[in-house]
Design a protein around this motif. Structure first.
Motif, PDB file in Angstrom:
ATOM      1  N   SER A   1      -5.807  -3.867  -0.248  1.00 42.81           N
ATOM      2  CA  SER A   1      -4.879  -4.947   0.071  1.00 42.81           C
ATOM      3  C   SER A   1      -5.402  -5.713   1.275  1.00 42.81           C
ATOM      4  CB  SER A   1      -3.462  -4.405   0.304  1.00 42.81           C
ATOM      5  OG  SER A   1      -2.525  -5.456   0.298  1.00 42.81           O
TER       6      SER A   1
ATOM      7  N   ASN B   1      -6.723  -1.440   3.441  1.00 42.41           N
ATOM      8  CA  ASN B   1      -5.802  -2.525   3.762  1.00 42.41           C
ATOM      9  C   ASN B   1      -6.459  -3.338   4.870  1.00 42.41           C
ATOM     10  OD1 ASN B   1      -3.569  -4.177   3.941  1.00 42.41           O
ATOM     11  ND2 ASN B   1      -2.366  -2.748   5.169  1.00 42.41           N
TER      12      ASN B   1
ATOM     13  N   CYS C   1       0.828  -1.211   0.000  1.00 43.82           N
ATOM     14  CA  CYS C   1       0.000   0.000   0.000  1.00 43.82           C
ATOM     15  C   CYS C   1       0.862   1.260   0.000  1.00 43.82           C
ATOM     16  CB  CYS C   1      -0.940   0.000   1.203  1.00 43.82           C
ATOM     17  SG  CYS C   1      -2.314  -1.157   1.053  1.00 43.82           S
TER      18      CYS C   1
ATOM     19  N   ARG D   1      -2.091  -6.731  -3.765  1.00 47.54           N
ATOM     20  CA  ARG D   1      -2.621  -5.371  -3.735  1.00 47.54           C
ATOM     21  C   ARG D   1      -3.328  -5.116  -5.060  1.00 47.54           C
ATOM     22  NH1 ARG D   1       1.699  -1.218  -4.800  1.00 47.54           N
ATOM     23  NH2 ARG D   1       1.072  -1.715  -6.941  1.00 47.54           N
TER      24      ARG D   1
END
Length: 318
Positions: free
Chosen positions: A263, A237, A150, A302
């Protein structure tokens, strides 16, 4: 007071799932420690991406702590991904507070971003974006592959003046990075009040403004003052399950031409998460530009998607 220091060795791809199990019994948090070698004094670190990771947590030595240890042993019994079984040793009050800190080095990610734990020193290069971090009890130290993925995408996509939303902010590392990269509005959400406190503390430590609130997308919007709910960059994330649940709200939170950076997804869940995002995009008659792009590291994925109107003119409305 003495404490029980718990350690368990796990395969990298199972670390987060097993850490979640440990957190049920160890409310003071779990340290996820990949083996690493410091290459230089400027943040160069080589992570061993093939070797097992160590999960470390602490319990009190009283009756409640010993009961939690017994329950945790039972929960971990025969779980897949454990390389070496749970071990417990008694440590003193002074030693446990700082024991985990030695496992967090200064880490350079990409060309400019440097993660500097608050207790370490770093010799800054001219263009360094240095994030001083005290993770506390919240996830996000820059050592985990999902965080590194990220941060790399942030360096590429955050422009001066950008509006950024961080969903599942954890320690606030991504929010702080976005602000230091030039974002003028950074909003952070997390369902865990400890994460909200950590995000606020790390923003203050880095002298940046991040509005951190408890909550999630899809709930009552907590940023009503001075925000229209549209962002140039949305960070998520989190986990594959939550990505699939929040794909629609993630897309809806993007401004025209906005970028979603997602992600916390293991490779086996990539297709399902990609399908959920593309379905959400299609439902508002937009297309990915040119498609959902993926990058992989240590079994994690990701996904990055930029939105354009069907036909590709870049002026769509979400």
């Amino acid at each position: 007071m003495d404490y029980l220091e718990l350690t368990v060795s796990v395969r990298p791809e199972t670390a987060e799932a097993i850490a979640d199990v440990v957190r049920r019994y160890a409310p003071n948090g779990v340290s996820i420690e990949p083996p690493f070698e410091a290459l230089d004094e400027e943040g160069g670190v080589a992570f061993d991406t093939e070797a097992p990771l160590t999960l470390r947590a602490w319990l009190t030595t009283d009756k409640a702590g010993k009961a939690a240890l017994a329950a945790l042993r039972g929960d971990l019994h025969e779980r897949e991904g454990i390389v070496m079984p749970l071990r417990a040793r008694t440590v003193s009050d002074d030693s446990w507070k700082d024991a985990w800190k030695r496992h967090f080095p200064v880490t350079r990610i990409g060309r400019r971003i440097v993660i500097k734990p608050s207790w370490r020193t770093h010799r800054r290069r001219k263009d360094d974006v240095v994030i001083e971090l005290d993770p506390g009890l919240a996830f996000g130290t820059g050592q985990h592959a999902t965080t590194r993925l990220c941060l790399g995408a942030l360096e590429e996509h955050v422009r001066p003046g950008a509006k950024v939303l961080d969903v599942g902010s954890g320690s606030g590392i991504l929010s702080v990075a976005a602000a230091l990269l030039g974002a003028t509005q950074v909003d952070a959400l997390d369902i865990d009040p400890a994460a909200v406190r950590a995000t606020k503390g790390n923003a203050a430590r880095n002298d940046v403004v991040v509005r951190a609130r408890q909550g999630s997308l899809g709930e009552d919007w907590p940023f009503r003052e001075g925000a229209d709910g549209r962002y140039d960059v949305v960070l998520a994330n989190i986990s594959a399950r939550v990505v699939k649940e929040l794909a629609g709200p993630i897309v809806a939170a993007l401004a025209p031409g906005g970028v979603a950076i997602v992600s916390g997804v293991i490779e086996e869940q990539e297709v399902a998460c990609r399908d959920a995002l593309e379905s959400a995009i299609a439902s508002v008659r937009l297309t990915p530009d040119p498609r959902v792009a993926a990058k992989r590291e240590e079994g994690w994925v990701r996904l990055v998607v930029r939105l354009v109107r069907n036909g590709g003119d870049g002026a769509g409305q979400t």
